[in-house]
Design a protein around this motif. Structure first.
Motif, mmCIF file in Angstrom:
data_model
loop_
_atom_site.group_PDB
_atom_site.id
_atom_site.type_symbol
_atom_site.label_atom_id
_atom_site.label_comp_id
_atom_site.label_asym_id
_atom_site.label_seq_id
_atom_site.Cartn_x
_atom_site.Cartn_y
_atom_site.Cartn_z
ATOM 1 N N VAL A 392 12.884 -9.729 1.349
ATOM 2 C CA VAL A 392 11.636 -10.145 1.986
ATOM 3 C C VAL A 392 10.466 -9.313 1.467
ATOM 4 C CG1 VAL A 392 10.394 -10.274 4.189
ATOM 5 C CG2 VAL A 392 12.776 -11.045 4.042
ATOM 6 N N ALA A 393 10.680 -8.014 1.321
ATOM 7 C CA ALA A 393 9.621 -7.148 0.799
ATOM 8 C C ALA A 393 9.210 -7.573 -0.612
ATOM 9 C CB ALA A 393 10.076 -5.695 0.802
ATOM 10 N N GLY A 394 10.172 -7.948 -1.435
ATOM 11 C CA GLY A 394 9.859 -8.385 -2.790
ATOM 12 C C GLY A 394 9.023 -9.657 -2.806
ATOM 13 N N ILE A 395 9.327 -10.596 -1.932
ATOM 14 C CA ILE A 395 8.590 -11.865 -1.879
ATOM 15 C C ILE A 395 7.129 -11.633 -1.478
ATOM 16 C CG2 ILE A 395 8.394 -14.064 -0.659
ATOM 17 C CD1 ILE A 395 11.518 -13.992 -0.466
ATOM 18 N N VAL A 396 6.907 -10.856 -0.409
ATOM 19 C CA VAL A 396 5.528 -10.656 0.052
ATOM 20 C C VAL A 396 4.735 -9.812 -0.943
ATOM 21 C CG1 VAL A 396 6.121 -10.963 2.482
ATOM 22 C CG2 VAL A 396 6.134 -8.662 1.493
ATOM 23 N N THR A 397 5.411 -8.946 -1.697
ATOM 24 C CA THR A 397 4.720 -8.153 -2.716
ATOM 25 C C THR A 397 4.206 -9.041 -3.843
ATOM 26 O OG1 THR A 397 6.119 -6.241 -2.222
ATOM 27 C CG2 THR A 397 4.962 -6.227 -4.328
ATOM 28 N N PHE A 398 5.026 -9.982 -4.270
ATOM 29 C CA PHE A 398 4.591 -10.912 -5.316
ATOM 30 C C PHE A 398 3.392 -11.738 -4.836
ATOM 31 C CE2 PHE A 398 4.693 -15.070 -7.384
ATOM 32 C CZ PHE A 398 4.668 -14.694 -8.724
ATOM 33 N N ILE A 399 3.449 -12.227 -3.605
ATOM 34 C CA ILE A 399 2.345 -13.024 -3.054
ATOM 35 C C ILE A 399 1.067 -12.183 -2.998
ATOM 36 C CG2 ILE A 399 1.514 -14.198 -0.976
ATOM 37 C CD1 ILE A 399 4.445 -15.005 -0.441
ATOM 38 N N SER A 400 1.186 -10.916 -2.615
ATOM 39 C CA SER A 400 0.024 -10.035 -2.547
ATOM 40 C C SER A 400 -0.642 -9.879 -3.906
ATOM 41 C CB SER A 400 0.434 -8.668 -2.001
ATOM 42 O OG SER A 400 -0.651 -7.771 -2.004
ATOM 43 N N GLY A 401 0.162 -9.749 -4.962
ATOM 44 C CA GLY A 401 -0.394 -9.653 -6.305
ATOM 45 C C GLY A 401 -1.170 -10.900 -6.688
ATOM 46 N N VAL A 402 -0.670 -12.049 -6.284
ATOM 47 C CA VAL A 402 -1.369 -13.312 -6.568
ATOM 48 C C VAL A 402 -2.701 -13.357 -5.824
ATOM 49 C CG1 VAL A 402 -1.259 -15.813 -6.296
ATOM 50 C CG2 VAL A 402 0.772 -14.555 -7.045
ATOM 51 N N VAL A 403 -2.740 -12.865 -4.589
ATOM 52 C CA VAL A 403 -3.989 -12.842 -3.820
ATOM 53 C C VAL A 403 -5.046 -12.013 -4.540
ATOM 54 C CG1 VAL A 403 -5.061 -12.036 -1.681
ATOM 55 C CG2 VAL A 403 -2.885 -13.269 -1.598
ATOM 56 N N VAL A 404 -4.661 -10.828 -5.040
ATOM 57 C CA VAL A 404 -5.613 -9.997 -5.783
ATOM 58 C C VAL A 404 -6.088 -10.724 -7.036
ATOM 59 C CG1 VAL A 404 -5.943 -7.813 -7.008
ATOM 60 C CG2 VAL A 404 -4.591 -7.865 -4.911
ATOM 61 N N TRP A 405 -5.179 -11.360 -7.734
ATOM 62 C CA TRP A 405 -5.504 -12.103 -8.952
ATOM 63 C C TRP A 405 -6.578 -13.165 -8.682
ATOM 64 C CZ3 TRP A 405 -1.019 -14.332 -12.444
ATOM 65 C CH2 TRP A 405 -1.547 -14.710 -13.684
ATOM 66 N N VAL A 406 -6.445 -13.850 -7.543
ATOM 67 C CA VAL A 406 -7.346 -14.964 -7.234
ATOM 68 C C VAL A 406 -8.656 -14.485 -6.606
ATOM 69 C CG1 VAL A 406 -7.613 -17.028 -5.798
ATOM 70 C CG2 VAL A 406 -5.443 -16.602 -7.008
ATOM 71 N N LYS A 407 -8.593 -13.509 -5.696
ATOM 72 C CA LYS A 407 -9.739 -13.162 -4.861
ATOM 73 C C LYS A 407 -10.621 -12.048 -5.425
ATOM 74 C CE LYS A 407 -9.140 -15.822 -1.189
ATOM 75 N NZ LYS A 407 -10.191 -16.774 -0.726
ATOM 76 N N MET A 408 -10.049 -11.104 -6.149
ATOM 77 C CA MET A 408 -10.793 -9.895 -6.514
ATOM 78 C C MET A 408 -11.540 -10.052 -7.829
ATOM 79 S SD MET A 408 -9.299 -6.031 -7.081
ATOM 80 C CE MET A 408 -10.364 -4.731 -7.684
ATOM 81 N N LYS A 409 -12.752 -9.520 -7.868
ATOM 82 C CA LYS A 409 -13.496 -9.355 -9.103
ATOM 83 C C LYS A 409 -13.517 -7.877 -9.472
ATOM 84 C CE LYS A 409 -16.557 -13.335 -8.397
ATOM 85 N NZ LYS A 409 -17.964 -13.796 -8.257
ATOM 86 N N GLU A 410 -13.616 -7.590 -10.762
ATOM 87 C CA GLU A 410 -13.598 -6.200 -11.218
ATOM 88 C C GLU A 410 -14.754 -5.417 -10.574
ATOM 89 O OE1 GLU A 410 -12.566 -2.904 -12.229
ATOM 90 O OE2 GLU A 410 -11.286 -4.473 -13.060
ATOM 91 N N THR A 411 -14.453 -4.206 -10.092
ATOM 92 C CA THR A 411 -15.444 -3.398 -9.373
ATOM 93 C C THR A 411 -15.990 -2.238 -10.186
ATOM 94 O OG1 THR A 411 -13.742 -1.933 -8.442
ATOM 95 C CG2 THR A 411 -14.301 -3.924 -7.178
ATOM 96 N N MET A 412 -15.362 -1.897 -11.305
ATOM 97 C CA MET A 412 -15.762 -0.710 -12.055
ATOM 98 C C MET A 412 -17.145 -0.887 -12.673
ATOM 99 S SD MET A 412 -13.731 1.280 -15.107
ATOM 100 C CE MET A 412 -13.981 -0.048 -16.285
ATOM 101 N N ARG A 413 -17.961 0.143 -12.598
ATOM 102 C CA ARG A 413 -19.277 0.103 -13.212
ATOM 103 C C ARG A 413 -19.152 0.113 -14.731
ATOM 104 N NH1 ARG A 413 -23.925 0.866 -10.601
ATOM 105 N NH2 ARG A 413 -23.831 1.171 -8.363
ATOM 106 N N PRO A 414 -20.027 -0.616 -15.425
ATOM 107 C CA PRO A 414 -19.942 -0.658 -16.885
ATOM 108 C C PRO A 414 -20.328 0.643 -17.551
ATOM 109 C CG PRO A 414 -21.849 -1.875 -16.105
ATOM 110 C CD PRO A 414 -21.042 -1.525 -14.898
ATOM 111 N N GLU A 415 -21.120 1.468 -16.890
ATOM 112 C CA GLU A 415 -21.483 2.754 -17.476
ATOM 113 C C GLU A 415 -21.451 3.811 -16.389
ATOM 114 O OE1 GLU A 415 -24.735 0.931 -15.591
ATOM 115 O OE2 GLU A 415 -23.840 0.222 -17.465
#
Length: 423
Positions: A392-415
């Motif tokens: 069960v832990a493995g399944i929810v971990t994979f789903i969490s990675g997909v959520v980051v892939w879809v929802k998150m934009k890169e936050t690091m400053r360019p300089e």
């Protein structure tokens, strides 16, 4: 008045002392990784997996709540005072673990440990972020978490060895007495407060990469912003929660699962140690890498690597000891990828004027994962067996990675910007 400067080079001495302090902070958690679940099963004769995992639930819930308020407390009372308070609360913990006469004492010690960790670890994170500024944020978090979780793993290994030689109690917990005394003395006499560094950085940043501006919001506003309104902070917070769900599950399940499979105490100690040791040491590499390639790639692929580690352990692809070791290495690598990147991403997205509070909210959600992992593991193990908790832990971990892939934009400053001023 002494000139305040941001940067690792400019503040390396204080940074090194904080790394050492966090070794002792992490070591306090390592005291429990190998031995305490077995104390519940063998010494106190507890038959319910969920009841055995109750000490992890208590730790996770209390630490999460303490994380939530630690940033606000630091802004009010200074970082150093909160760090010292964390150590004072933790002083009774190794004595209660070593000589507590009932399981209630073990749970009570974990309440104190949760408060101690929520205050002390939160302050080492905030103080390092304050010192280094935006340029080396990933590197700073890599070293901080490497120190803490490296100590978790080495202490778990040491307690497993001591338990195999001298019994489950009290010998393995003597190490904790040394940790609390050393950490408290360093925090009082060597560590300096860093709040003025945070004020300096705040004057140099008008808007973060997520569009957040300088102001003084209340904790309720920061909680909503970090939890769900800001898409980047939401993605990071849920990934942190699932990451520590894995840790909470493994904390309780792995000793029982591998002992039942015929692995000895020393072998269990190695399995429990290799996960946080790889997790800790790997962050020396992944922290700087997050400053080079960005936060998002490491978070996404780190979650996927952890999911593969669960597959190795859950499907028993090798002999139990080797499956445990290899799977734990993968869990450690995956966690090393995400941990500094997650902290750096929160620090990027939250403005320095309310960053400490946002980090507290993120760490609230992250450490609720300990409790959720233990609850999930206990329920699933009682219904379907221990190995299904791993699945069960493995399944929810994979789903969490997909959520980051879809929802998150890169936050690091360019300089990066180097800032100096007198405050």
């Amino acid at each position: 008045m002494k000139e305040i400067r941001l940067g690792l080079k400019e503040n390396w001495q204080q940074f090194v002392w904080l790394v050492l302090v966090n070794c002792f902070v992490g070591g306090m958690v390592g005291l429990e990784r190998t031995v305490v679940p077995l104390v519940g099963m063998e010494e106190f004769k507890i038959g319910s997996d969920l009841f055995i995992f109750s000490f992890i639930i208590a730790f996770g819930v209390v630490k999460a709540i303490t994380n939530l308020v630690s940033g606000a407390l630091a802004d009010r009372y200074t970082r150093k005072k909160i760090l010292i308070a964390g150590w004072l609360v933790g002083l009774p913990v190794p004595f209660m673990l070593a000589w507590g006469p009932t399981w209630a004492w073990i749970i009570a010690s974990n309440v104190l440990l949760g408060i101690s960790q929520g205050l002390a670890w939160s302050m080492t994170v905030n103080m390092k972020i304050d010192l280094v500024g935006p340029k080396k944020r990933g590197f700073a978090m890599g070293l901080n978490e490497a120190a803490g979780y490296g100590a978790v793993g080495l202490t778990a290994l040491a307690t497993g060895y001591l338990a195999s030689r001298y019994g489950l109690r009290p010998a393995p917990f003597y190490i904790g007495i040394l940790y609390t005394i050393a950490g408290l003395l360093l925090s009082i006499f060597v560590v300096s407060d860093t709040r003025r560094h945070a004020k300096l950085e705040s004057t140099s940043i008008s808007t973060t990469t997520s569009g957040e501006k300088a102001h003084k919001p209340n904790l309720s506003w920061v909680f909503r912003e970090t939890s769900f309104r800001n898409k980047n902070l939401f993605a990071v917070s849920q990934a942190g929660l699932i990451n520590n769900l894995n840790d909470g599950m493994s904390w309780g399940v792995f000793p029982l699962l591998f002992v039942a499979a015929g692995v000895g105490l020393e072998g269990v100690g190695w399995i429990k140690a290799i996960y946080p040791v790889v997790w800790g040491a790997g962050q020396v590499i992944t922290g700087p890498l997050a400053d080079r390639i960005g936060r998002k790639p490491l978070i996404v692929w780190g979650m996927f690597v952890q999911a593969f580690g669960h597959i190795v352990i859950g499907l028993e692809l090798f002999e139990p000891l080797y499956a445990g070791l290899f799977g734990s290495v993968l869990l450690g690598i995956g966690t090393a990828m995400v941990y500094p990147a997650l902290l750096a991403a929160v620090s990027d997205a939250a403005h320095p004027s309310w960053r400490a509070s946002s980090l507290g909210v993120y760490r609230f959600w992250r450490d609720i994962g300990y409790a959720m992992g233990a609850v999930m593991a206990g329920i699933v193990a009682n219904l379907l067996g221990l190995v299904w908790a791993v699945h069960v832990a493995g399944i929810v971990t994979f789903i969490s990675g997909v959520v980051v892939w879809v929802k998150m934009k890169e936050t690091m400053r360019p300089e990066a910007v180097t800032v100096r001023a007198k405050i």
